[in-house]
Scaffold this active site. Sequence first.
Site, PDB file in Angstrom:
ATOM      1  N   ARG A  52       0.831  -1.206   0.000  1.00 30.93           N
ATOM      2  CA  ARG A  52       0.000   0.000   0.000  1.00 30.93           C
ATOM      3  C   ARG A  52       0.866   1.257   0.000  1.00 30.93           C
ATOM      4  O   ARG A  52       0.528   2.261  -0.646  1.00 30.93           O
ATOM      5  CB  ARG A  52      -0.965   0.003   1.188  1.00 30.93           C
ATOM      6  N   ARG A 100       9.457  26.455  -1.428  1.00 39.18           N
ATOM      7  CA  ARG A 100       8.005  26.260  -1.448  1.00 39.18           C
ATOM      8  C   ARG A 100       7.394  26.717  -2.778  1.00 39.18           C
ATOM      9  O   ARG A 100       7.468  27.879  -3.152  1.00 39.18           O
ATOM     10  CB  ARG A 100       7.349  27.010  -0.282  1.00 39.18           C
ATOM     11  N   HIS A 102       3.943  25.112  -5.434  1.00 39.04           N
ATOM     12  CA  HIS A 102       2.948  24.057  -5.533  1.00 39.04           C
ATOM     13  C   HIS A 102       3.350  22.945  -6.498  1.00 39.04           C
ATOM     14  O   HIS A 102       3.143  21.767  -6.217  1.00 39.04           O
ATOM     15  CB  HIS A 102       1.595  24.641  -5.942  1.00 39.04           C
ATOM     16  N   GLU A 180     -16.400   5.574   5.944  1.00 34.72           N
ATOM     17  CA  GLU A 180     -15.524   4.877   6.892  1.00 34.72           C
ATOM     18  C   GLU A 180     -15.368   5.756   8.119  1.00 34.72           C
ATOM     19  O   GLU A 180     -15.966   6.826   8.202  1.00 34.72           O
ATOM     20  CB  GLU A 180     -14.166   4.595   6.249  1.00 34.72           C
ATOM     21  N   LEU A 210     -10.195   4.371   2.212  1.00 33.36           N
ATOM     22  CA  LEU A 210      -8.854   3.816   2.269  1.00 33.36           C
ATOM     23  C   LEU A 210      -8.972   2.301   2.375  1.00 33.36           C
ATOM     24  O   LEU A 210      -9.754   1.797   3.190  1.00 33.36           O
ATOM     25  CB  LEU A 210      -8.091   4.371   3.465  1.00 33.36           C
TER      26      LEU A 210
END
Length: 289
Positions: A52, A100, A102, A180, A210
């Site tokens: 995963r 920094r 995006h 969930e 998930l």
Amino acid sequence: MSRFCYVNGRYLPHANGMVHIEDRGYQLADGIYEVVPIYHGKLVDMEQHLDRLAYSLGELRIAPPMERNALRLVMRELIARNGVTNGLIYLQVTRGVAPREHKFPKKTKSSLVMTTKKTKPVAPELLEKGAAIITQRDLRWLRRDIKSIGLLPNVLAKQAASEQGAFEAWLVDDAGYITEGSSTNAWIVKAGPDGKARELITRPLGHDILGGITRRGVVDLAKEQGLNLVQRPFSLEEALSAAEAFQTSSSAFVLPVTSIDGKAIGDGKPGPMTMRLREIYCRYAEQGE
């Protein structure tokens, strides 16, 4: 005994574990994480967790920080240094350090951090009485199948549960269906179409939840036991009328849920199918690596 962490190639005292201020995980939540249970000294479903982790990295186009064999060695070394018999190991991988901005930086090295945590067994009274949960609107992004470190909606839901004296919050989508929990997968048990045979129901995999590793283990064990497993969405109304409810997670395995939003589920006690699955899963967890 001193507590150690692992940060980008170094084992350090836990208090000295630090990352750069321009790590993209810190500034942009540009990273993923995994939590692997340690049960009786063994890692539970380690390979599935690493699968995963690889999937989440691939979906976000983050380079793996090291080969899997090396990752296994670091995990085991950190567990040994911290003397963990029952607990959790936390892995976090970010895109790394860059000014920094995006968009993805052209050149960066993935950052890897690991910590461990010792845990106590689930409180006996919680197993005897079951957990109380509340519901909250699901405010998360649309790729919940990626185990992203951007968890603010989950944090707010868990805080709301804590403030209302509940153990967990189950999240409800705009159509009224349970997706969930804030850190768990949700399950219910209902009488089947014949009114007798019980159905074990949980939401199917997809971008809206998930894929919990404990969830996967319970699905496999339920099939082995010949239980009537149905993977489909279920509504809050359906959950409130269920005979049993429970949740799965790496930290508590299978945990009975006996009330939702203050309303008792079934007879208000942990149900027999829930407790059977918990017993089976705990035996399974003992076979870890």
